[in-house]
Design an enzyme around this catalytic site. Sequence first.
Site, PDB file in Angstrom:
ATOM      1  N   GLY A  40      20.346  24.506 -41.939  1.00 41.19           N
ATOM      2  CA  GLY A  40      21.545  25.012 -41.290  1.00 41.19           C
ATOM      3  C   GLY A  40      22.694  25.267 -42.243  1.00 41.19           C
ATOM      4  N   GLN A  71      18.482  27.873 -33.895  1.00 44.44           N
ATOM      5  CA  GLN A  71      19.871  27.943 -33.418  1.00 44.44           C
ATOM      6  C   GLN A  71      20.881  27.810 -34.557  1.00 44.44           C
ATOM      7  OE1 GLN A  71      20.712  24.728 -34.495  1.00 44.44           O
ATOM      8  NE2 GLN A  71      21.458  23.803 -32.584  1.00 44.44           N
ATOM      9  N   CYS A 189      19.804  14.412 -37.693  1.00 46.70           N
ATOM     10  CA  CYS A 189      20.167  15.650 -37.005  1.00 46.70           C
ATOM     11  C   CYS A 189      19.477  15.757 -35.648  1.00 46.70           C
ATOM     12  CB  CYS A 189      19.797  16.826 -37.895  1.00 46.70           C
ATOM     13  SG  CYS A 189      20.053  18.433 -37.186  1.00 46.70           S
TER      14      CYS A 189
END
Length: 258
Positions: A40, A71, A189
Amino acid sequence: MALSSDRLDRFARHIVLPEVGGAGQAALAKATVVLIGLGGIGSPALQYLAGAGVGMLVMVDDDVVDATNLQRQTIFCEGDVGRSKTELAELWVRAFDAQLNVRRVSQRVTRDNAAAIVAGADLVLDGCDNFATRLAVSDACVAVEVPLLSAAVGRFQGQVGAFAGHLPDQPCYRCYVGDAFDADDCDTCAEQGMLGAMAGWTGTFAAMQAIRVLLADSGGMGEPQWGKLHVLDGLAPGMRTMRIAKDPQCRGCGTTVA
Ligand SMILES: [Zn+2]
């Protein structure tokens, strides 16, 4: 190094900035950045470093794409699930800018291979997901005298710090976190959750601080901010800055221990 006319075109919006200019763009073109983790943080960081024309991108990740990555890990698509992140990242860079150089390291970073991976780089940007790797990378950076930009995110808080622990008065990442996290058990996470855009803000800011470091010699955006940790708050929203002190007892960079 003179930039060709197509490169002058491509980077025209950089070159008109007094903080970058032709000299800064040339410095970016000859820079080598090692990216630890293509998650990410690493995905948007890779996109903006490639966009900035960083000439050599070394991409380090041993993982494959999972559906839950999509995402926040912006370089991957639905059809990529199950495929190697470094292979996909190389394809992304080649499609984006064929003049950039890339090197893939599809291995997990350990205390044994970290120094070989980061040696010779101008900067390491660590956006990986666990403390054991972060500390191995930090200790290796100190040992081979490569500066480190460390970026992390959890829930709605991001952290981006610049470290040059090989310099006598500057802290390393281990000075900041201490020795408590050497065990490989801090990948939180999945349990804590993460907003994709928060990881994106942190990764993009890390790319910006990386460019600051790479331009520091040409005056650019100011000093590289060694030992400064920026804390990004996604809910306020806002940013505050802490100064990290060098720990003389630090196992990574200290001078008073063997
Ligand atoms: Zn240290």
